[in-house]
Design a protein around this motif. Structure first.
Motif, PDB file in Angstrom:
ATOM      1  N   SER A   1      34.946  37.716  39.446  1.00 16.28           N
ATOM      2  CA  SER A   1      34.291  39.002  39.690  1.00 16.28           C
ATOM      3  C   SER A   1      34.743  40.004  38.644  1.00 16.28           C
ATOM      4  CB  SER A   1      34.638  39.533  41.082  1.00 16.28           C
ATOM      5  OG  SER A   1      34.149  40.842  41.255  1.00 16.28           O
ATOM      6  N   ARG A   2      33.822  40.821  38.204  1.00 18.71           N
ATOM      7  CA  ARG A   2      34.160  41.863  37.224  1.00 18.71           C
ATOM      8  C   ARG A   2      34.499  43.185  37.901  1.00 18.71           C
ATOM      9  NH1 ARG A   2      33.824  40.160  32.266  1.00 18.71           N
ATOM     10  NH2 ARG A   2      32.533  38.340  31.776  1.00 18.71           N
TER      11      ARG A   2
ATOM     12  N   PRO B   1      39.559  38.489  38.676  1.00 15.23           N
ATOM     13  CA  PRO B   1      38.975  38.737  37.360  1.00 15.23           C
ATOM     14  C   PRO B   1      38.636  37.427  36.657  1.00 15.23           C
ATOM     15  CG  PRO B   1      40.922  40.104  37.690  1.00 15.23           C
ATOM     16  CD  PRO B   1      40.896  39.115  38.821  1.00 15.23           C
ATOM     17  N   PRO B   2      37.629  37.431  35.779  1.00 16.06           N
ATOM     18  CA  PRO B   2      37.253  36.198  35.075  1.00 16.06           C
ATOM     19  C   PRO B   2      38.410  35.523  34.345  1.00 16.06           C
ATOM     20  CG  PRO B   2      35.569  37.872  34.770  1.00 16.06           C
ATOM     21  CD  PRO B   2      36.705  38.551  35.475  1.00 16.06           C
ATOM     22  N   SER B   3      39.319  36.312  33.772  1.00 16.71           N
ATOM     23  CA  SER B   3      40.441  35.707  33.044  1.00 16.71           C
ATOM     24  C   SER B   3      41.350  34.918  33.994  1.00 16.71           C
ATOM     25  CB  SER B   3      41.253  36.797  32.327  1.00 16.71           C
ATOM     26  OG  SER B   3      41.751  37.746  33.262  1.00 16.71           O
TER      27      SER B   3
END
Length: 534
Positions: free
Chosen positions: A381-382, A304-306
């Motif tokens: 990646s979302r 995930p982006p975070s």
């Protein structure tokens, strides 16, 4: 019944030897990124077979694992990607328009001409085979059957797709050997894929294989069908229940969860996340875990982006575009992942910081001051909409993984990379205790199986078809090193005018050409890591 262990060689030069005389082994050899020649394992007692599998950086950014095999009578040589994240076996047809061109997206893994095979039969006409991938690549055509040879093992009546239409968006077109559950085949009717064919033909006891990619710079590694090489891992071999699909609750993909992640950079450790939920609870939106598909067909690990931003904050030398000077690959920096709260795997920097090549020219990209550019093989990646992300070769190289389709389980251990120990291959018997009884230092799954038991796919169509097995007169994939690599796909050993070069006095973010090139690479890594099943 003939019990066997088949080993197939992978993206870097992978070799396997076995002391089990009853198990024919199909070795996987990978080509070293700097062109070192792998050595084919010598057969022992005529029941261990080596065949070359190699890593071609320019086939897909970050590399992928490839094997040599043949199809047809007489045999036609093919190169296929080994992919635990999909299920189809297919070859590019010589008649496909893409295979009659010479461009950046042409066929480079060999092509198949049905007209030249006397044993070829159409099972279902085109477009029965029709598949697409997350990077936009597609392949379609008929389903057919013919004789397939892996090393010196030849099996007749094996079904596969023939890609009469093929489009590659990220590099050369190449065939594929999917090793996942047949439930995910791109067809209306499930058929036995390679693990099931080997079991149905009594070559192995159950649908089980072990993957050892070895170090990124190594010259050998292996995939074993039907067995485990206990010399190829250290510490315990932890068995985990595969997570069922988030929606259907069936086990049809190799999904587990990363429940903790920490970094060690310049001797200082930091926790990215920890104490995530285990088992099916990992799917919950606030579980604190990352469900992941163990996918040898993906080069990178998608997060995930975070999580990606948190990782970049710990690696100050990696730019926002995900690149850095290759000198950092030689550092002592690491990632440490915990799987399902049960086992830690430590990944050295050299496995997730890898050289960057121009896929058209095969030239190396340069960073500042003429040093080679490397790419960070963890990408943002979302999500895929399926409740998981893909975990590819950047992490899998540090793992020894047993994929047990029959039991719906994965067994993980820290890989003993660059091992000099004598191979110690153990045959795995059918049944729930097969791995435990065959291997050493095995720890049971920490969760209750319950609904996580696999639903064995019903083999229709060719389910009752008999497979005939014979020994080939010559071993498939005897070539090694550059002799085994298609000439147009060999990476250049040095940067050239065709490669991207940044002026030494300019930081990379001030060079638009560099930004565009790297941006495309990062986008490709993301797309490659997103599987799409039809």
């Amino acid at each position: 019944m003939r019990s066997t262990t088949l080993t197939t060689t992978l993206t870097t030069t992978l070799l396997v030897a076995t002391t089990v005389t009853a198990l024919p082994e199909l070795s996987i050899a990978k080509r070293h990124k700097h062109g070192a020649r792998p050595v084919l394992q010598k057969r022992q007692d005529d029941e261990i077979v080596g065949t070359t599998v190699y890593d071609i950086i320019t086939y897909s950014t970050g590399g992928a694992y490839y094997a040599n095999l043949t199809v047809g009578t007489p045999p036609q040589n093919q190169v296929v990607i080994l992919d635990t994240g999909s299920s189809n076996l297919y070859f590019d047809a010589s008649s496909a328009p893409a295979c009659q061109t010479d461009g950046a997206y042409a066929c480079r893994g060999g092509t198949f001409s049905p007209a030249k095979s006397s044993s070829y039969e159409i099972v279902e006409p085109a477009p029965a085979f029709d598949t697409r991938f997350g990077d936009g690549s597609t392949a379609s055509g008929p389903f057919a059957s013919d004789t397939i040879c892996l090393s010196d093992v030849c099996v007749s009546n094996v079904q596969f797709g023939v890609a009469q239409q093929v489009k590659s968006t990220t590099g050369y077109a190449i065939g594929l050997m999917g090793l996942g559950y047949s439930a995910n085949e791109a067809t209306r009717h499930e058929y036995p894929n390679i693990p099931e064919v080997l079991q149905a033909s009594s070559e192995i006891n159950s649908r089980l294989y072990s993957v050892y990619l070895n170090d990124e710079g190594a010259t050998s590694g292996s995939i074993l069908f039907g067995g485990i090489d206990v010399s190829k891992y250290t510490g315990p071999l932890q068995t985990l229940d595969v997570l069922p699909d988030a929606r259907t609750r069936y086990i049809d993909q190799f999904i587990t969860s990363v429940t903790a992640l920490r970094t060690t950079v310049a001797g200082s450790s930091a926790t990215i996340f920890a104490n995530g939920a285990t088992g099916v609870d990992a799917y919950a939106s606030r579980s604190g875990s990352l469900p992941v598909l163990l996918d040898t067909g993906s080069a990178a690990w998608s997060v995930p982006p975070s999580v990606y931003r948190a990782l970049l904050s710990q690696f100050p030398y990696i730019t926002n575009q995900g690149v850095c000077d290759c000198s950092h690959a030689d550092s002592d920096d690491t990632l440490t992942l915990t799987f399902d709260g049960a086992i830690e795997i430590t990944v050295p920097a050299r496995e997730f910081i890898v050289p960057l090549y121009n896929r058209t020219t095969n030239a190396a990209y340069t960073f500042t001051d003429g040093d080679q550019a490397c790419v960070f093989m963890v990408v943002p990646s979302r999500g895929t909409g399926q409740g998981f992300l893909t975990l590819g070769d950047a992490v899998l190289r540090s793992m020894y993984v047993v994929f047990d389709l029959d039991q719906g389980q994965l067994s993980l251990a820290q890989a003993n990379v660059n091992s000099t120990a004598s191979p110690d291959v153990r045959e795995v018997a059918a049944g729930p205790n097969g791995v435990k009884n065959a291997a050493s230092r095995v720890q049971a799954a920490p969760s209750e199986s319950g609904s996580a038991w696999p639903i064995a796919p019903q083999l229709s169509g060719s389910a009752t078809q008999e497979f005939s097995v014979k020994t080939a007169t010559t071993t498939v994939g005897a070539a090694t090193g550059t002799a085994a690599v298609p000439a147009d796909a060999q990476p250049s050993e040095s940067a050239s005018a065709a490669g991207l070069r940044v002026h030494p006095k300019l930081p990379p973010w001030m060079d638009w050409g560099y930004l565009c090139g790297v941006g495309m690479v990062v986008l490709m890594l993301f797309l490659i890591s997103v599987p799409v099943w039809v």
